[in-house]
Each structure stands twice: as C-alpha cells, then as structure tokens.
Design a protein around this motif. Structure first.
Motif, PDB file in Angstrom:
ATOM      1  N   MET A 226       0.982  -1.264  -0.119  1.00  0.00           N
ATOM      2  CA  MET A 226       0.001  -0.082   0.018  1.00  0.00           C
ATOM      3  C   MET A 226       0.924   1.191   0.107  1.00  0.00           C
ATOM      4  O   MET A 226       1.917   1.375   0.645  1.00  0.00           O
ATOM      5  N   LYS A 227       0.378   2.285  -0.776  1.00  0.00           N
ATOM      6  CA  LYS A 227       1.157   3.351  -0.773  1.00  0.00           C
ATOM      7  C   LYS A 227       0.928   4.271   0.392  1.00  0.00           C
ATOM      8  O   LYS A 227      -0.318   4.216   0.806  1.00  0.00           O
ATOM      9  N   HIS A 228       1.727   5.318   0.319  1.00  0.00           N
ATOM     10  CA  HIS A 228       1.227   6.260   1.478  1.00  0.00           C
ATOM     11  C   HIS A 228       1.183   7.843   1.047  1.00  0.00           C
ATOM     12  O   HIS A 228       1.642   8.364   0.201  1.00  0.00           O
ATOM     13  N   LEU A 229      -0.087   8.349   1.329  1.00  0.00           N
ATOM     14  CA  LEU A 229      -0.560   9.605   0.942  1.00  0.00           C
ATOM     15  C   LEU A 229      -0.469  10.576   1.921  1.00  0.00           C
ATOM     16  O   LEU A 229      -1.110  10.469   3.056  1.00  0.00           O
ATOM     17  N   THR A 230       0.226  11.578   1.859  1.00  0.00           N
ATOM     18  CA  THR A 230       0.352  12.795   3.040  1.00  0.00           C
ATOM     19  C   THR A 230      -0.430  13.643   2.607  1.00  0.00           C
ATOM     20  O   THR A 230      -0.010  14.554   1.402  1.00  0.00           O
ATOM     21  N   ILE A 231      -1.519  14.275   3.062  1.00  0.00           N
ATOM     22  CA  ILE A 231      -2.222  15.630   2.746  1.00  0.00           C
ATOM     23  C   ILE A 231      -1.846  16.560   3.885  1.00  0.00           C
ATOM     24  O   ILE A 231      -1.911  16.423   5.219  1.00  0.00           O
ATOM     25  N   LEU A 232      -0.994  17.835   3.645  1.00  0.00           N
ATOM     26  CA  LEU A 232      -0.124  18.506   4.233  1.00  0.00           C
ATOM     27  C   LEU A 232      -1.201  19.764   5.150  1.00  0.00           C
ATOM     28  O   LEU A 232      -2.147  20.032   4.421  1.00  0.00           O
ATOM     29  N   VAL A 233      -1.016  19.892   6.302  1.00  0.00           N
ATOM     30  CA  VAL A 233      -2.047  20.962   6.994  1.00  0.00           C
ATOM     31  C   VAL A 233      -0.933  22.039   7.120  1.00  0.00           C
ATOM     32  O   VAL A 233      -0.418  22.012   8.318  1.00  0.00           O
ATOM     33  N   PRO A 234      -0.330  22.943   6.748  1.00  0.00           N
ATOM     34  CA  PRO A 234       0.319  23.972   6.981  1.00  0.00           C
ATOM     35  C   PRO A 234       0.195  24.924   8.092  1.00  0.00           C
ATOM     36  O   PRO A 234      -1.174  24.997   8.324  1.00  0.00           O
ATOM     37  N   ASN A 235       0.840  25.503   8.721  1.00  0.00           N
ATOM     38  CA  ASN A 235       0.609  26.518   9.667  1.00  0.00           C
ATOM     39  C   ASN A 235       0.043  27.875   9.055  1.00  0.00           C
ATOM     40  O   ASN A 235       0.422  28.192   8.191  1.00  0.00           O
ATOM     41  N   GLY A 236      -1.143  28.330  10.064  1.00  0.00           N
ATOM     42  CA  GLY A 236      -1.527  29.397   9.218  1.00  0.00           C
ATOM     43  C   GLY A 236      -3.077  29.237   8.697  1.00  0.00           C
ATOM     44  O   GLY A 236      -3.458  28.356   8.652  1.00  0.00           O
ATOM     45  N   GLU A 237      -3.889  30.087   8.712  1.00  0.00           N
ATOM     46  CA  GLU A 237      -5.264  30.066   8.421  1.00  0.00           C
ATOM     47  C   GLU A 237      -5.307  29.980   6.974  1.00  0.00           C
ATOM     48  O   GLU A 237      -5.613  30.937   6.088  1.00  0.00           O
TER      49      GLU A 237
ATOM     50  N   ARG B 205     -12.329  -1.369  -2.148  1.00  0.00           N
ATOM     51  CA  ARG B 205     -12.803  -2.212  -1.243  1.00  0.00           C
ATOM     52  C   ARG B 205     -14.097  -3.120  -1.851  1.00  0.00           C
ATOM     53  O   ARG B 205     -14.087  -4.020  -1.590  1.00  0.00           O
ATOM     54  N   ASP B 206     -15.037  -2.094  -2.317  1.00  0.00           N
ATOM     55  CA  ASP B 206     -16.220  -2.752  -2.669  1.00  0.00           C
ATOM     56  C   ASP B 206     -16.172  -3.572  -4.040  1.00  0.00           C
ATOM     57  O   ASP B 206     -16.936  -4.461  -4.108  1.00  0.00           O
ATOM     58  N   ALA B 207     -15.021  -3.392  -4.619  1.00  0.00           N
ATOM     59  CA  ALA B 207     -14.662  -4.184  -5.747  1.00  0.00           C
ATOM     60  C   ALA B 207     -13.937  -5.396  -5.186  1.00  0.00           C
ATOM     61  O   ALA B 207     -13.432  -6.134  -6.333  1.00  0.00           O
ATOM     62  N   GLY B 208     -13.750  -5.507  -3.982  1.00  0.00           N
ATOM     63  CA  GLY B 208     -12.930  -6.730  -3.760  1.00  0.00           C
ATOM     64  C   GLY B 208     -11.366  -6.361  -3.680  1.00  0.00           C
ATOM     65  O   GLY B 208     -10.588  -7.491  -3.571  1.00  0.00           O
ATOM     66  N   LYS B 209     -10.965  -5.359  -3.769  1.00  0.00           N
ATOM     67  CA  LYS B 209      -9.496  -4.942  -3.915  1.00  0.00           C
ATOM     68  C   LYS B 209      -9.019  -4.364  -2.609  1.00  0.00           C
ATOM     69  O   LYS B 209      -9.781  -3.755  -1.898  1.00  0.00           O
ATOM     70  N   SER B 210      -7.820  -4.235  -2.570  1.00  0.00           N
ATOM     71  CA  SER B 210      -6.990  -3.350  -1.516  1.00  0.00           C
ATOM     72  C   SER B 210      -7.067  -1.938  -1.606  1.00  0.00           C
ATOM     73  O   SER B 210      -6.949  -1.588  -2.692  1.00  0.00           O
ATOM     74  N   ASP B 211      -7.130  -1.185  -0.385  1.00  0.00           N
ATOM     75  CA  ASP B 211      -6.828   0.324  -0.552  1.00  0.00           C
ATOM     76  C   ASP B 211      -5.640   0.545  -1.366  1.00  0.00           C
ATOM     77  O   ASP B 211      -4.587   0.035  -1.109  1.00  0.00           O
ATOM     78  N   ILE B 212      -5.643   1.690  -2.226  1.00  0.00           N
ATOM     79  CA  ILE B 212      -4.464   1.876  -2.725  1.00  0.00           C
ATOM     80  C   ILE B 212      -3.505   2.627  -2.023  1.00  0.00           C
ATOM     81  O   ILE B 212      -2.320   2.666  -1.936  1.00  0.00           O
ATOM     82  N   PHE B 213      -4.227   3.610  -0.951  1.00  0.00           N
ATOM     83  CA  PHE B 213      -3.280   4.545  -0.332  1.00  0.00           C
ATOM     84  C   PHE B 213      -3.750   4.360   1.197  1.00  0.00           C
ATOM     85  O   PHE B 213      -4.918   4.163   1.536  1.00  0.00           O
ATOM     86  N   LYS B 214      -2.710   4.617   1.955  1.00  0.00           N
ATOM     87  CA  LYS B 214      -3.077   4.865   3.438  1.00  0.00           C
ATOM     88  C   LYS B 214      -2.981   6.370   3.675  1.00  0.00           C
ATOM     89  O   LYS B 214      -2.004   7.075   3.213  1.00  0.00           O
TER      90      LYS B 214
ATOM     91  N   TYR C  88      -7.832  13.814 -11.437  1.00  0.00           N
ATOM     92  CA  TYR C  88      -6.535  13.401 -12.225  1.00  0.00           C
ATOM     93  C   TYR C  88      -5.666  12.572 -11.490  1.00  0.00           C
ATOM     94  O   TYR C  88      -5.289  11.531 -11.983  1.00  0.00           O
ATOM     95  N   LEU C  89      -5.494  12.676 -10.413  1.00  0.00           N
ATOM     96  CA  LEU C  89      -4.708  11.870  -9.589  1.00  0.00           C
ATOM     97  C   LEU C  89      -5.057  10.384  -9.160  1.00  0.00           C
ATOM     98  O   LEU C  89      -4.628   9.398  -9.273  1.00  0.00           O
ATOM     99  N   VAL C  90      -6.478  10.412  -8.953  1.00  0.00           N
ATOM    100  CA  VAL C  90      -7.273   9.295  -8.669  1.00  0.00           C
ATOM    101  C   VAL C  90      -7.279   8.434  -9.969  1.00  0.00           C
ATOM    102  O   VAL C  90      -6.787   7.129  -9.877  1.00  0.00           O
ATOM    103  N   GLU C  91      -7.319   9.089 -11.133  1.00  0.00           N
ATOM    104  CA  GLU C  91      -7.007   8.191 -12.399  1.00  0.00           C
ATOM    105  C   GLU C  91      -5.741   7.484 -12.346  1.00  0.00           C
ATOM    106  O   GLU C  91      -5.541   6.557 -12.922  1.00  0.00           O
ATOM    107  N   LYS C  92      -4.744   8.492 -12.365  1.00  0.00           N
ATOM    108  CA  LYS C  92      -3.201   7.916 -12.395  1.00  0.00           C
ATOM    109  C   LYS C  92      -3.018   6.908 -11.297  1.00  0.00           C
ATOM    110  O   LYS C  92      -2.245   6.122 -11.745  1.00  0.00           O
ATOM    111  N   TYR C  93      -3.286   7.192 -10.268  1.00  0.00           N
ATOM    112  CA  TYR C  93      -3.142   6.055  -9.079  1.00  0.00           C
ATOM    113  C   TYR C  93      -3.938   4.788  -8.690  1.00  0.00           C
ATOM    114  O   TYR C  93      -3.585   3.970  -8.188  1.00  0.00           O
ATOM    115  N   TYR C  94      -5.208   4.967  -9.174  1.00  0.00           N
ATOM    116  CA  TYR C  94      -6.019   4.142  -9.373  1.00  0.00           C
ATOM    117  C   TYR C  94      -6.403   3.398 -10.605  1.00  0.00           C
ATOM    118  O   TYR C  94      -5.848   2.807 -11.200  1.00  0.00           O
TER     119      TYR C  94
END
Length: 325
Positions: free
Chosen positions: A1-12, A33-42, A176-182
């Motif tokens: 499984m790949k790792h996806l990091t969504i950043l939360v920078p400091n500041g509003e 998962r509904d299709a019987g496959k494993s998650d692509i990303f954590k 676009y990224l979903v299509e590229k990675y899934y």
C-alpha cells in the motif's frame, strides 16, 4: 500500500482543499474495497502543529502526525494558502524543507492553487512548468523567475510534480490523481459521486485580466495606461516605442521583464478583457464589440478571443449573458 500525505500548513489557509482531497481519496479507497480490492493509499494528514485553526477559529484540523514522524511518503498534497504568501512561507519553513527532501527521495508532490508557493520556496519547481490561481500568477512569476508559470493551464504534470489552477478547480486535480494512481473507472465513479466534470484542462475562461502593475518600470506603466485608454485603436509596437522614445527591441525587452507579456500579448489581453465585459453586460452584437476594441477582421478577433478565453465570442456571450442570447 502506498502512503498519501495531505499537508496541513501552519496559518489560516484553505480548509476546503484539505477536506476535499481527503474525502475524494477516501471514497476512491472505499470503491476499491467494494470491488474486492485493497486500498491503494494509506491516507494521513500531517503538519507542524497538533491543531490548526481556520476562519477565525470556526473550524480546526488535527493532523494524524507531525511531518517529522514521516520518513517516507509516496504522494504529498499541498493545499492552497491564504493571500499572505510571504507569511505562509515564513511560518512553514521546516515543512518546505521536508517537501524538498521527500521529493528528492522519490515522493510525488501535488500543489493545489497557491500551494505552489511552498513548492517554489522548496526549489523543486525551478526549470519546470506550474499552474496556480490566475490572480497569483504574476506575483509568483516575479518572486520565482526560474519557474515557467502557466496560468492558463488547469493542471501541469512534470517530473513527478503536479500543480493546478485556482479555487475549486482542485477537484479536477484530485480526479486526475485518482485516475493516475487508481484507474479510469474509479475516477469516473468519483466524478459522478461528487459531481465533478472530468477532463477539464484550462482555466482561461475564468481569468480576469487586471493588467500587471506590480513592477517598478515607470515607462512601461505609462505605456500600459496608453494602451488601455485606446481600446478602439489598432496600435503598433513601433508606434508605442516611438511615443515613449525608446528603441523597439529595448521596449520589447523592458515590457516583457515588467509584465511577463510581450506588448502584443498585453494589447490582446486588454482588448479581450474589455470585449468580455461588453458581452457580459450588454446586448451588443459580436461585430459591435469587435469594432469597439479595435478589430476590423472578424476571423482575427475570433482567433485571439478563443486563444485567450478558450471560447468563441458567441459562446462566451451565450454563457454569461442569457438576455443577449
């Protein structure tokens, strides 16, 4: 499984681009998962602080981890920033360094809207193309002249770096990224669930051209005002250079350095912006507007208008002025 990091920078900064990315990728995993496959990303949110407030404390985000706890990730998503770009850069220095290190170690990096400033500050956009919100494009060019800023493009994809245009166009980048990675099927599924139009590739239609004034060349500022006050005239560059007593080549060079556009491009953009406003607010015909902005050749006017907006004059008027249709 790949790792996806969504950043939360400091500041509003922009909470919606963080939440939107998290929701769509999470739904893509569920679809697998509904299709019987494993998650692509954590999927994990990561930041510099335990909790970051947004919109005067109305909302807050609590990242799963500190970026210091993540030694390796496969894909990083940088959300859009508030309008104080310098402040955002200054209060996220260690995050900027971390982004650069992760990219050098093989991670792919995607920036949403003005999140491109953090990538630029990390130095990983030098020599590459990138997009951002059209209203920030000129400032980004001036701050980071080594970057090829392409504000017309909705998405850029170069050497493992993905950038996108402004505001809610980030949804198109995520698809676009979903299509590229899934795969394409998962992207179509997410587009239907979240009702996002697939395959948009341009933000020209949404751009408002206000002229590029954030420079210090007074002669060029005078030339800009001269151009903008003579919309109905056909102006030549030789004429402009002569009026301001500067050689043609030197005038071109100074104009490009100050505005990022050639004089011809600037004239075209000023005239098309005036035409857009006329189509939006009046019942004038295509020919009437064309003459008002200094064109006499309908074919040439159509070509320039389409090049800048992505639509024909008629299509633009029909989209933004129902009464004129």
């Amino acid at each position: 499984m790949k790792h996806l990091t969504i950043l939360v920078p400091n500041g509003e900064n922009n909470l919606s681009s963080i939440v939107g990315a998290y929701k769509i990728f999470s739904r893509a995993n569920t679809h697998c998962r509904d299709a019987g496959k494993s998650d692509i990303f954590k999927i994990e949110l990561a930041g510099l602080s335990d909790e970051i407030s947004f919109y005067g404390g109305l909302f807050s985000a609590r990242p799963h981890k500190s970026i210091d706890e993540i030694e390796h990730t496969d894909l990083i998503i940088v959300p859009s920033l508030n309008h104080n770009y310098q402040q955002a850069i200054e209060c996220n220095g260690s995050m900027i360094k971390w982004i650069g290190q992760q990219y050098q170690n093989g991670a792919r990096v995607a920036s949403i809207c003005t999140g491109a400033y953090l990538l630029a500050a990390a130095g990983i956009l030098d020599g590459k193309s990138c997009s951002t919100h059209w209203s920030a494009a000129d400032d980004l060019k001036i701050r980071y002249p080594k970057i090829n800023v392409e504000p017309d493009q909705l998405i850029t994809d170069e050497l493992g770096i993905y950038t996108n245009g402004g505001a809610y166009s980030f949804l198109n980048l995520i698809l676009y990224l979903v299509e590229k990675y899934y795969d394409r099927k998962t992207a179509i599924f997410c587009s239907k669930v979240f009702q996002i139009e697939l395959d948009r590739n341009c933000q020209s239609l949404f751009m408002i051209f206000n002229g590029q004034r954030s420079h210090h060349d007074e002669l060029i500022k005078k030339a800009q005002l001269y151009i903008e006050s003579r919309l109905d005239q056909k102006l030549s560059i030789e004429h402009l250079a002569a009026i301001f007593t500067v050689g043609r080549r030197n005038f071109d060079r100074r104009f490009i350095k100050a505005t990022g556009n050639t004089p011809i491009e600037y004239i075209q953009r000023v005239k098309v912006e005036a035409a857009k406003k006329a189509f939006e607010t009046s019942r004038k015909t295509i020919n009437e507007v064309m003459y008002e902005v200094g064109y006499s050749d309908l074919k040439a006017f159509r070509e320039v208008f389409r090049k800048i907006t992505g639509l024909s004059p008629l299509d633009y008027r029909n989209r933004y002025n129902k009464e004129a249709s």
